[in-house]
Design a protein around this motif. Structure first.
Motif, PDB file in Angstrom:
ATOM      1  N   ALA A 118      56.106  24.527  45.897  1.00  0.00           N
ATOM      2  CA  ALA A 118      57.207  24.146  47.453  1.00  0.00           C
ATOM      3  C   ALA A 118      55.876  23.750  48.344  1.00  0.00           C
ATOM      4  N   SER A 119      54.451  23.535  48.091  1.00  0.00           N
ATOM      5  CA  SER A 119      54.089  22.593  49.257  1.00  0.00           C
ATOM      6  C   SER A 119      53.392  23.447  50.193  1.00  0.00           C
ATOM      7  N   LEU A 144      50.413  25.153  35.625  1.00  0.00           N
ATOM      8  CA  LEU A 144      51.396  25.555  36.065  1.00  0.00           C
ATOM      9  C   LEU A 144      52.533  25.356  34.812  1.00  0.00           C
ATOM     10  N   ALA A 145      51.703  23.277  34.758  1.00  0.00           N
ATOM     11  CA  ALA A 145      51.598  23.284  32.764  1.00  0.00           C
ATOM     12  C   ALA A 145      51.754  23.843  32.146  1.00  0.00           C
ATOM     13  N   GLU A 146      50.980  25.014  32.027  1.00  0.00           N
ATOM     14  CA  GLU A 146      50.924  26.060  30.284  1.00  0.00           C
ATOM     15  C   GLU A 146      52.246  26.998  30.883  1.00  0.00           C
ATOM     16  N   PHE A 147      52.440  27.050  31.964  1.00  0.00           N
ATOM     17  CA  PHE A 147      53.381  28.197  31.908  1.00  0.00           C
ATOM     18  C   PHE A 147      55.461  27.300  32.347  1.00  0.00           C
ATOM     19  N   ALA A 148      54.936  26.354  32.772  1.00  0.00           N
ATOM     20  CA  ALA A 148      56.678  25.728  32.206  1.00  0.00           C
ATOM     21  C   ALA A 148      56.814  24.968  30.408  1.00  0.00           C
ATOM     22  N   GLY A 161      52.055  17.498  28.462  1.00  0.00           N
ATOM     23  CA  GLY A 161      52.188  17.963  29.755  1.00  0.00           C
ATOM     24  C   GLY A 161      51.140  16.943  29.981  1.00  0.00           C
ATOM     25  N   GLY A 162      51.509  17.504  31.719  1.00  0.00           N
ATOM     26  CA  GLY A 162      50.348  16.836  32.169  1.00  0.00           C
ATOM     27  C   GLY A 162      50.490  16.703  34.109  1.00  0.00           C
ATOM     28  N   SER A 163      50.087  15.788  35.310  1.00  0.00           N
ATOM     29  CA  SER A 163      50.092  16.851  36.638  1.00  0.00           C
ATOM     30  C   SER A 163      51.401  15.863  36.956  1.00  0.00           C
ATOM     31  N   ARG A 164      51.661  17.052  37.495  1.00  0.00           N
ATOM     32  CA  ARG A 164      53.478  16.490  38.512  1.00  0.00           C
ATOM     33  C   ARG A 164      53.074  16.029  39.188  1.00  0.00           C
ATOM     34  N   ARG A 165      51.493  16.160  40.495  1.00  0.00           N
ATOM     35  CA  ARG A 165      51.469  15.733  41.586  1.00  0.00           C
ATOM     36  C   ARG A 165      50.078  14.956  41.922  1.00  0.00           C
ATOM     37  N   ARG A 166      48.824  14.761  41.379  1.00  0.00           N
ATOM     38  CA  ARG A 166      47.522  15.641  41.280  1.00  0.00           C
ATOM     39  C   ARG A 166      46.930  14.254  40.109  1.00  0.00           C
ATOM     40  N   GLU A 167      47.890  13.793  39.225  1.00  0.00           N
ATOM     41  CA  GLU A 167      47.012  13.052  38.902  1.00  0.00           C
ATOM     42  C   GLU A 167      46.610  11.828  39.323  1.00  0.00           C
ATOM     43  N   VAL A 212      61.691  24.513  35.889  1.00  0.00           N
ATOM     44  CA  VAL A 212      62.810  23.355  36.470  1.00  0.00           C
ATOM     45  C   VAL A 212      61.830  24.117  37.945  1.00  0.00           C
ATOM     46  N   LEU A 213      60.562  24.571  38.477  1.00  0.00           N
ATOM     47  CA  LEU A 213      59.342  24.086  39.772  1.00  0.00           C
ATOM     48  C   LEU A 213      58.659  22.946  39.356  1.00  0.00           C
ATOM     49  N   SER A 214      59.113  22.958  37.910  1.00  0.00           N
ATOM     50  CA  SER A 214      57.831  21.252  38.181  1.00  0.00           C
ATOM     51  C   SER A 214      58.026  20.494  37.775  1.00  0.00           C
ATOM     52  N   LYS A 215      59.646  20.255  38.450  1.00  0.00           N
ATOM     53  CA  LYS A 215      60.371  18.685  37.912  1.00  0.00           C
ATOM     54  C   LYS A 215      61.075  18.522  39.897  1.00  0.00           C
ATOM     55  N   LEU A 216      60.550  19.684  40.860  1.00  0.00           N
ATOM     56  CA  LEU A 216      61.164  19.157  41.712  1.00  0.00           C
ATOM     57  C   LEU A 216      60.951  18.274  42.444  1.00  0.00           C
ATOM     58  N   ASP A 217      59.637  17.939  42.319  1.00  0.00           N
ATOM     59  CA  ASP A 217      59.817  15.971  43.198  1.00  0.00           C
ATOM     60  C   ASP A 217      60.582  15.104  42.496  1.00  0.00           C
ATOM     61  N   SER A 218      61.342  15.269  41.230  1.00  0.00           N
ATOM     62  CA  SER A 218      61.960  13.937  40.881  1.00  0.00           C
ATOM     63  C   SER A 218      63.839  14.596  40.670  1.00  0.00           C
ATOM     64  N   LEU A 219      63.980  15.908  40.703  1.00  0.00           N
ATOM     65  CA  LEU A 219      65.418  16.802  41.544  1.00  0.00           C
ATOM     66  C   LEU A 219      65.486  16.004  43.142  1.00  0.00           C
ATOM     67  N   LEU A 220      64.781  16.715  43.342  1.00  0.00           N
ATOM     68  CA  LEU A 220      64.773  16.084  45.162  1.00  0.00           C
ATOM     69  C   LEU A 220      65.123  14.494  45.854  1.00  0.00           C
TER      70      LEU A 220
END
Length: 220
Positions: A118-119, A144-148, A161-167, A212-220
């Motif tokens: 949710a940033s 998030l990557a380990e539990f998604a 697995g990898g970074s959602r936005r901090r890579e 689903v939460l880990s992919k919010l950036d691509s879904l929105l």
């Protein structure tokens, strides 16, 4: 409701859209949970966490829900910061809910993952230095990557697995490997201890929702 859809199986993402009312599929409008945000706000008002105020926005009076109990907010912030700045594999006691709460570590993981998606963690990390703040974001990204995924921690075994936005967003921190890896693996082990075997469907559902939460950036 879900059993009645066995002939038309849907993904967890589809169910989240349906139940939250974020879909315009009129053929399945009966599945939507009504007034989700209002009901959540009312529940927090009843618990004394929020209060209701009427504010005038141009020509309309609208209900707002500012924080009533600052201590509750501070407690949540402290739990999130403690979990994401731990330096050992042991889960800090002040990162967990009160004694006697079921699945305390799992709840803590869901808290930080939902806040990250949710940033809203930037304000929580305001008391940290720049380096510590970036390290905490990186730690949360790894959590998030380990539990998604299912089973939990499978990204560690496969190296995927990898970074959602901090890579690559660690200016001034160099190319050193992320710290706190032991803490992330310790969380995985503690959550597995709270499970009732690998076939625990409730934990599989948690993994699906976090995916689903880990992919919010691509879904929105």
């Amino acid at each position: 409701m879900m059993k009645g859809q066995e002939t038309d199986r849907m993904s967890i993402n589809g169910w989240v859209d349906l139940l939250s009312g974020e879909t315009w599929n009129v053929m399945k409008i009966g599945y939507q949970l009504k007034q989700v945000r209002e009901r959540l706000a009312k529940g927090l008002v009843d618990k004394g966490v929020l209060r209701t105020e009427k504010r005038n926005f141009l020509l309309f009076d609208m209900a707002t829900h500012p924080v009533a109990d600052v201590r509750t907010k501070e407690s949540i912030v402290t739990r999130a910061v403690s979990l994401l700045t731990a330096t050992t594999s042991a889960v800090p006691p002040n990162a967990l809910d009160k004694e006697g709460t079921q699945c305390r570590v799992t709840r803590a993981v869901c808290l930080v993952c939902a806040a990250y998606a949710a940033s809203v963690l930037d304000n929580a990390f305001g008391r940290l230095t720049y380096e510590d703040r970036e390290a905490a974001f990186q730690r949360c990204d790894e959590v998030l990557a380990e539990f998604a995924c299912w089973p939990f921690g499978s990204t560690s075994a496969t190296g995927t697995g990898g970074s959602r936005r901090r890579e690559g967003v660690k200016i001034g921190m160099g190319n050193t490997p992320p710290s706190g890896r032991e803490s992330v693996l310790g969380l995985v082990q503690e959550v597995k201890r709270e499970m009732n075997g690998e076939e625990d469907l409730s934990f599989q559902l948690i993994a699906g929702v976090l995916e689903v939460l880990s992919k919010l950036d691509s879904l929105l």
